[in-house]
Design a protein around this motif. Structure first.
Motif, short mmCIF file in Angstrom:
data_model
loop_
_atom_site.label_atom_id
_atom_site.label_comp_id
_atom_site.label_asym_id
_atom_site.label_seq_id
_atom_site.Cartn_x
_atom_site.Cartn_y
_atom_site.Cartn_z
N ASN A 98 54.35 26.83 146.73
CA ASN A 98 53.99 28.18 147.87
C ASN A 98 55.88 28.78 148.50
O ASN A 98 55.30 29.67 147.96
CB ASN A 98 53.28 27.49 148.51
CG ASN A 98 51.90 27.44 148.55
OD1 ASN A 98 51.53 28.29 147.98
ND2 ASN A 98 51.54 26.85 149.56
N ALA A 99 56.59 27.62 147.98
CA ALA A 99 58.08 27.85 148.18
C ALA A 99 58.57 28.95 146.94
O ALA A 99 59.31 29.87 147.72
CB ALA A 99 58.89 27.17 148.44
N HIS A 100 58.04 29.07 146.53
CA HIS A 100 58.47 29.49 144.68
C HIS A 100 57.72 30.54 144.35
O HIS A 100 57.75 31.39 143.64
CB HIS A 100 58.83 28.79 143.67
CG HIS A 100 60.29 28.08 143.70
ND1 HIS A 100 61.13 28.26 143.61
CD2 HIS A 100 59.98 26.63 144.33
CE1 HIS A 100 62.11 27.44 143.80
NE2 HIS A 100 61.91 26.03 144.46
N SER A 101 56.18 30.67 145.22
CA SER A 101 55.08 31.58 144.19
C SER A 101 54.69 31.57 143.10
O SER A 101 54.35 32.43 142.48
CB SER A 101 54.74 32.75 144.87
OG SER A 101 55.58 33.11 146.57
N LEU A 102 54.99 30.35 142.80
CA LEU A 102 54.88 29.83 141.36
C LEU A 102 53.57 30.56 140.87
O LEU A 102 52.78 31.05 139.78
CB LEU A 102 54.63 28.50 140.52
CG LEU A 102 54.85 28.22 139.40
CD1 LEU A 102 56.06 29.58 138.93
CD2 LEU A 102 54.94 26.65 139.09
N HIS A 103 52.04 30.19 141.30
CA HIS A 103 51.11 30.32 141.05
C HIS A 103 50.80 31.91 141.29
O HIS A 103 50.01 32.45 140.15
CB HIS A 103 50.18 29.61 142.11
CG HIS A 103 50.31 30.01 143.16
ND1 HIS A 103 51.24 29.98 144.66
CD2 HIS A 103 49.49 30.79 144.45
CE1 HIS A 103 51.48 30.21 145.73
NE2 HIS A 103 50.44 30.47 145.84
N ALA A 104 51.51 32.73 141.90
CA ALA A 104 51.38 34.56 142.59
C ALA A 104 52.15 34.86 140.44
O ALA A 104 51.98 36.28 140.76
CB ALA A 104 52.25 35.08 143.16
N GLN A 105 53.00 34.43 139.94
CA GLN A 105 53.60 34.81 138.57
C GLN A 105 53.21 35.14 137.78
O GLN A 105 51.27 34.40 137.15
CB GLN A 105 54.81 33.78 137.91
CG GLN A 105 55.54 33.61 139.00
CD GLN A 105 56.96 34.37 139.15
OE1 GLN A 105 56.87 35.44 138.44
NE2 GLN A 105 57.69 34.08 139.76
N ARG A 106 52.67 36.75 136.93
CA ARG A 106 52.10 36.85 135.69
C ARG A 106 51.49 35.70 134.54
O ARG A 106 52.84 35.39 133.96
CB ARG A 106 52.98 38.22 135.24
CG ARG A 106 51.12 38.85 134.95
CD ARG A 106 52.62 39.93 133.68
NE ARG A 106 53.21 40.55 133.33
CZ ARG A 106 53.32 39.84 131.70
NH1 ARG A 106 52.70 39.96 131.09
NH2 ARG A 106 55.04 39.75 131.29
N ASN A 107 50.42 35.93 134.30
CA ASN A 107 50.36 34.89 133.04
C ASN A 107 50.28 33.32 133.60
O ASN A 107 51.10 32.64 132.90
CB ASN A 107 50.84 35.38 131.88
CG ASN A 107 50.38 36.83 131.34
OD1 ASN A 107 49.51 37.48 132.15
ND2 ASN A 107 50.96 36.97 130.22
N VAL A 108 50.47 33.05 135.04
CA VAL A 108 51.10 31.75 134.77
C VAL A 108 50.03 31.20 136.00
O VAL A 108 49.32 31.17 137.17
CB VAL A 108 52.68 31.96 135.68
CG1 VAL A 108 52.84 30.29 136.60
CG2 VAL A 108 53.20 32.20 134.71
N GLU A 109 49.24 29.90 135.07
CA GLU A 109 47.77 29.44 136.08
C GLU A 109 49.50 28.06 136.61
O GLU A 109 49.50 27.24 136.23
CB GLU A 109 46.92 29.27 135.74
CG GLU A 109 46.67 29.98 134.70
CD GLU A 109 45.63 29.88 134.03
OE1 GLU A 109 44.46 28.77 133.88
OE2 GLU A 109 44.76 31.05 133.26
#
Length: 284
Positions: free
Chosen positions: A109-120
């Motif tokens: 959540n701190a890096h918002s990784l799940h919100a990146q385009r084309n990233v799951e």
């Protein structure tokens, strides 16, 4: 640190080649390629809030990166170079103990990784006792309801990758009780759930039980469309690979490796009995 793995959604590929036990896809420019990187995660024994990239048992000499460092490096690469429109990246965290779950989710959540385009982001754990264990074996180290509650509250849009523990003993295959347990645990979940099943064990599962699992996770209806898939992993003999190529291409992920001669023999043995009409035979 775990080696990267490549996983494909079979509908979108037209050609494939096998390389070092992974299925690598190729095709025309309109083909969507799905790649993945997996991290085995457990909590540092001396620092309860520090998840590290390590497969049990913990060995300090083999741990050279924390999960926070890994996610930060991955995030930097994604932000700097981007991901092509025809590429989909799955970041899969395989939790080996429940203590690692909450701090790991905070890092994502701190890096918002799940919100990146084309990233799951996929969150994986062995939440139920599976085949190959003594009858009085201890429970999995990741309790199912606690794991699911932590993941869905912190990352409601994530994919839950759920499966069983696997021992080295026999018999091969999942029992009706194991199938009923995993269906019951996942039946009310609203987000995407992929069943993480051993390719060899699922092949060796009695036909009626295997069909029940496939109906729930692979053969979708209007109520489950887009929310249930199947991920096959582990050593896969020739007959197993030939079998899973007939599964629905839009709901099947594959992450398999070459099998030993013993596994090849077991697959042929099971196939022979099924040819003779014994569809519920299990290899003891």
């Amino acid at each position: 640190m775990s080696a990267p793995w490549k996983v494909r959604r079979r509908r979108r590929q037209q050609q494939c080649q096998q390389q070092q036990g992974d299925l690598v896809t190729g095709g025309d420019i309109n083909t969507t390629l799905t790649f993945g990187v997996e991290a085995d995660v457990l909590v540092h024994p001396s620092h309860s809030n520090t998840p590290v990239m390590c497969h049990p048992p913990y060995d300090a000499s083999r741990v050279d990166i924390t999960l926070s460092e890994f996610i930060a490096r991955l995030d930097d690469v994604i932000r700097k170079d981007g991901i092509p429109n025809n590429v989909r990246l799955i970041v899969k965290l395989d939790f080996k103990n429940v203590e690692a779950v909450r701090p790991s989710l905070d890092i994502i959540n701190a890096h918002s990784l799940h919100a990146q385009r084309n990233v799951e982001v996929w969150l994986n754990a062995d939440i139920l006792l599976g085949p190959g264990h003594p009858q009085k074996s201890r429970n999995p180290t990741v309790p199912p309801h606690e794991f699911i509650s932590l993941c869905t509250s912190a990352l409601p849009t994530c994919t839950l990758s759920l499966g069983w523990t696997h021992g080295e003993g026999t018999p091969l295959g999942y029992t009706p009780h194991m199938a009923q347990e995993i269906v019951a645990v996942t039946n009310t979940l609203k987000q995407h759930v992929t069943l993480a099943a051993s390719a060899m064990h699922l092949y060796a599962t009695p036909t009626s039980t295997r069909n029940e699992l496939l109906r729930h996770f692979s053969q979708q209806d209007e109520t489950t469309r887009g929310r249930r898939t199947l991920t096959l992993w582990g050593p896969a003999p020739f007959l197993v690979r030939r079998w899973f190529r007939r599964l629905p291409r839009d709901t099947t992920y594959v992450d398999v490796a070459a099998a030993s001669w013993k596994a090849e023999f077991a697959a042929w043995y099971i196939a022979l009995w099924r040819l003779l009409g014994y569809h519920d035979v299990r290899l003891l």
